[in-house]
Design an enzyme around this catalytic site. Structure first.
Site, mmCIF file in Angstrom:
data_model
loop_
_atom_site.group_PDB
_atom_site.id
_atom_site.type_symbol
_atom_site.label_atom_id
_atom_site.label_comp_id
_atom_site.label_asym_id
_atom_site.label_seq_id
_atom_site.Cartn_x
_atom_site.Cartn_y
_atom_site.Cartn_z
ATOM 1 N N ASP A 126 -15.509 10.461 8.466
ATOM 2 C CA ASP A 126 -14.352 9.495 8.023
ATOM 3 C C ASP A 126 -13.035 10.235 8.301
ATOM 4 O OD1 ASP A 126 -14.508 6.456 7.269
ATOM 5 O OD2 ASP A 126 -12.419 7.351 6.905
ATOM 6 N N ARG A 146 0.911 -1.247 0.052
ATOM 7 C CA ARG A 146 0.138 -0.066 0.031
ATOM 8 C C ARG A 146 0.998 1.142 -0.053
ATOM 9 N NH1 ARG A 146 -5.350 -0.740 3.371
ATOM 10 N NH2 ARG A 146 -6.112 -2.592 2.671
HETATM 11 C C1 LIG Z 1 -14.417 -0.839 6.965
HETATM 12 S S1 LIG Z 1 -14.922 0.789 6.911
HETATM 13 C C2 LIG Z 1 -16.490 0.711 7.562
HETATM 14 C C3 LIG Z 1 -17.379 1.400 6.702
HETATM 15 C C4 LIG Z 1 -18.866 1.335 7.208
HETATM 16 N N1 LIG Z 1 -18.959 1.778 8.517
HETATM 17 C C5 LIG Z 1 -19.419 -0.072 7.020
HETATM 18 O O1 LIG Z 1 -19.540 -0.972 8.152
HETATM 19 O O2 LIG Z 1 -19.690 -0.440 6.090
HETATM 20 C C6 LIG Z 1 -13.841 1.339 8.205
HETATM 21 C C7 LIG Z 1 -13.589 2.913 8.034
HETATM 22 O O3 LIG Z 1 -13.217 3.353 9.504
HETATM 23 C C8 LIG Z 1 -12.256 4.599 8.979
HETATM 24 N N2 LIG Z 1 -11.322 4.769 9.983
HETATM 25 C C9 LIG Z 1 -10.381 4.363 10.572
HETATM 26 N N3 LIG Z 1 -9.729 4.934 11.481
HETATM 27 C C10 LIG Z 1 -10.409 5.865 11.761
HETATM 28 C C11 LIG Z 1 -10.272 6.953 12.818
HETATM 29 N N4 LIG Z 1 -9.346 7.134 13.610
HETATM 30 N N5 LIG Z 1 -11.270 8.037 12.599
HETATM 31 C C12 LIG Z 1 -12.171 7.968 11.828
HETATM 32 N N6 LIG Z 1 -12.383 7.118 10.853
HETATM 33 C C13 LIG Z 1 -11.549 6.127 10.912
HETATM 34 C C14 LIG Z 1 -11.592 4.246 7.754
HETATM 35 O O4 LIG Z 1 -10.999 5.199 7.146
HETATM 36 C C15 LIG Z 1 -12.753 3.329 7.034
HETATM 37 O O5 LIG Z 1 -13.285 4.199 5.789
#
Ligand SMILES: C[S@@+](CC[C@H](N)C(=O)[O-])C[C@H]1O[C@@H](n2cnc3c(N)ncnc32)[C@H](O)[C@@H]1O
Length: 278
Positions: A148, A39
């Site tokens: 996000d 990545r």
């Molecule tokens: C796997 S996705 C989940 C999306 C949605 N909630 C779902 O369940 O389909 C996880 C998301 O969490 C976000 N994320 C990870 N760490 C984070 C943080 N410290 N603050 C805000 N968002 C975060 C990532 O960028 C990603 O878009």
């Protein structure tokens, strides 16, 4: 060292792990070495660097906040879909919204929902669909905040344009009602209808930092986010969600996430749905 065009030592991997943990709360497991290499290689190539050590030095210098953001974007996992984990939306439409309607009467028809970690937007748009389909068109004051950390996915969410493939599993009725079909250069794409967009505000927000919002939420969706955090970080986060929810407010988490032995501020309602109890 991972094979490839860039020098990547164990020490570099530990260094990257430390930085992403400090910045985003994300705990990368030992097995994520190859993933990190693949990545971030793109970033090193773009910056003309040869070694991960140089990249870590750049990130830690504090001189390149744009690169720090690229770094975070590269390491987040953004998998999502419309109506992912559909039992949550069945509960919302079939139980929670009818209960709120009954309990609140006409006096307090105000609903504040937070989709925390909304990725490319499918989650908040799904919530908006369910609200529009379940609640009367007038009389409710509804706002959905969708946040996000990853600026790329947030830009996609805000655009509200998706490949047809992303909506192909929705019912024909939902597709017709909530999406506009693209034509010409937009052939094969759909745009989310304004009636859904109107309910949602998208903001970049790192859950590890200060939360500038004022006012309490009735419902928080934080699904498939804390799975990337260690237990102490999850504990702090759930405590903060409890502080931001109304009494008896609801929290939805992802299918492999649990609050068991993490916090006592929520009571389980089953199927990864919780209600604030303290
Ligand atoms: C796997 S996705 C989940 C999306 C949605 N909630 C779902 O369940 O389909 C996880 C998301 O969490 C976000 N994320 C990870 N760490 C984070 C943080 N410290 N603050 C805000 N968002 C975060 C990532 O960028 C990603 O878009």
């Amino acid at each position: 060292m991972a094979s490839g065009e860039f020098e990547f030592s164990d020490q570099d991997f530990q260094h990257i792990r430390r930085i992403i943990n400090e910045v985003a709360g994300i705990s990368l497991a030992d097995g994520k070495r190859e993933l990190v290499y693949s990545r971030l290689s793109r970033r090193l190539r773009q910056l003309g660097l040869r070694r991960f050590e140089e990249y870590c030095t750049l990130l830690e210098s504090g001189n390149d906040t744009a690169e720090l953001s690229e770094f975070v974007n590269a390491l987040t996992t953004n998998l999502t879909s419309f109506f992912r984990e559909p039992h949550h939306f069945d509960f919302l439409a079939g139980e929670l919204l009818p209960t709120l309607t009954r309990e609140r009467g006409f006096a307090n028809r105000r609903l504040r929902i937070w989709s925390a970690g909304c990725s490319t937007g499918e989650e908040p748009y799904t919530i908006a669909m369910v609200l529009r389909e379940t609640l009367p068109a007038v009389g409710w004051d509804i706002k959905i905040l969708a946040t996000d950390l990853d600026s790329n996915v947030l830009a996609t969410a805000q655009r509200g344009i998706y490949d047809w493939d992303r909506v192909k599993d929705l019912s024909e009725a939902r597709r017709r009602r909530w999406f506009l079909k693209g034509c010409g250069a937009q052939e094969g794409q759909v745009r989310v209808a304004p009636a859904l967009c109107d309910l949602i505000t998208f903001r970049r927000l790192n859950l590890m930092e200060e939360w500038p919002m004022r006012g309490a939420f009735d419902i928080v969706f934080c699904r498939n986010v804390v799975i990337y955090f260690d237990k102490p970080t999850q504990q702090v986060l759930f405590d903060r969600f409890a502080d931001r929810l109304i009494e008896q407010g609801h929290l939805f988490v992802g299918h492999s996430e649990s609050l068991f032995k993490v916090t006592e501020r929520f009571a389980p309602l089953g199927k990864t749905i919780y209600r604030r109890c303290i």
